[in-house]
Scaffold this active site. Sequence first.
Site, PDB file in Angstrom:
ATOM      1  N   CYS A  73       4.415 -72.891 167.149  1.00 59.61           N
ATOM      2  CA  CYS A  73       5.218 -74.011 166.499  1.00 59.61           C
ATOM      3  C   CYS A  73       5.973 -74.554 167.745  1.00 59.61           C
ATOM      4  O   CYS A  73       7.200 -74.408 167.893  1.00 59.61           O
ATOM      5  CB  CYS A  73       6.117 -73.492 165.594  1.00 59.61           C
ATOM      6  SG  CYS A  73       7.274 -74.888 164.801  1.00 59.61           S
ATOM      7  N   GLN A  74       5.512 -75.689 168.158  1.00 57.10           N
ATOM      8  CA  GLN A  74       6.205 -76.495 169.026  1.00 57.10           C
ATOM      9  C   GLN A  74       6.735 -77.924 168.545  1.00 57.10           C
ATOM     10  O   GLN A  74       6.617 -78.302 167.638  1.00 57.10           O
ATOM     11  CB  GLN A  74       5.166 -77.106 170.180  1.00 57.10           C
ATOM     12  CG  GLN A  74       4.429 -75.954 170.957  1.00 57.10           C
ATOM     13  CD  GLN A  74       3.506 -76.630 172.127  1.00 57.10           C
ATOM     14  OE1 GLN A  74       2.654 -77.621 171.773  1.00 57.10           O
ATOM     15  NE2 GLN A  74       3.613 -76.102 173.248  1.00 57.10           N
TER      16      GLN A  74
END
Length: 318
Positions: A73-74
């Site tokens: 999850c960026q």
Amino acid sequence: MKEYKTIDLFAGIGGIRLGFEAFGCKNVFSSEWDKYAQSMYEVNFGEKPFGDINDISPSDIPDHDILLAGFPCQPFSIAGKGLGFADTRGTLFFNIEAILKAKKPKAFLLENVKRLTTHDNGNTFKVINDKLNKLGYTVYHKVLNTLDFGLPQKRERIYIVGFLDKLHFEFPKPIGKYEELSNILESDDVVPNNYFLSDELKRKRLSSITKDVPYPSIWHENISGNVSALPYSCALSVGGSYNYLVVNGVRRLTGPEMLRLQGFPDTFEINIPYSQVRKVAGNSVSVPVIRAIAGSMINSLNMATRKIYQAIQLSLLD
């Protein structure tokens, strides 16, 4: 049963792959950049994953039926701001999007942290969902807890399932119980001395406990320094300290124990240092949850295939 081909992206040590192999799926491609995860994947599956997904062209990826990805999850810094396709460029979701667009697999499963749904006030998840819809996929999502699928670990993750056809799909229902810690934990007398806390740390932990302590238990220290003793483990974490989770207040979890808490079989080989086992276990998925989702997905795909076959049979009779 039809053999479905899968690809395993951001593969880690192969937990998602294991869940689908339980239903006869054949993996035809894997990608993982971390060298320690690669090493453990190779020793258990007999193949070394390709490296950084950014260096792989979608055209070089084999045809497949189901795309699997536990993607990181960026931050989607410009997500949901109406900037079109560029709003996912530079994030690892872009790679998934590009592969889905190029290869058009029948289905996909994506796994991520629970907070993905609330990141950037929900804009991140909206962008992801919209992109998947625009590629022609019917998308389902749900937050599931590992604790509800037979393992003594409280681990909530979002699972996103998509089908290229408009198939009916239901997420698996919780089984309502979890395995006892006594079946996961090793006896203290076989655990090496270097896993045990110092007397000072043990006293400090014990002084922080205010409630009755179940046995066996895993003691969890939160960011505020509060300690709770539970008959299950809090989520394994990459970022947690070495003393983040402590067995019965006296020692750290061993490598095999961490893998058991994620549902890996005891036959799953460990060939990397302990510090890296903590990392790959914390980054991994809970195999029983994946297996349950895989079963539901395979069922939906098989039902669709049967309906097509029946329609063909009826048309031949006309």
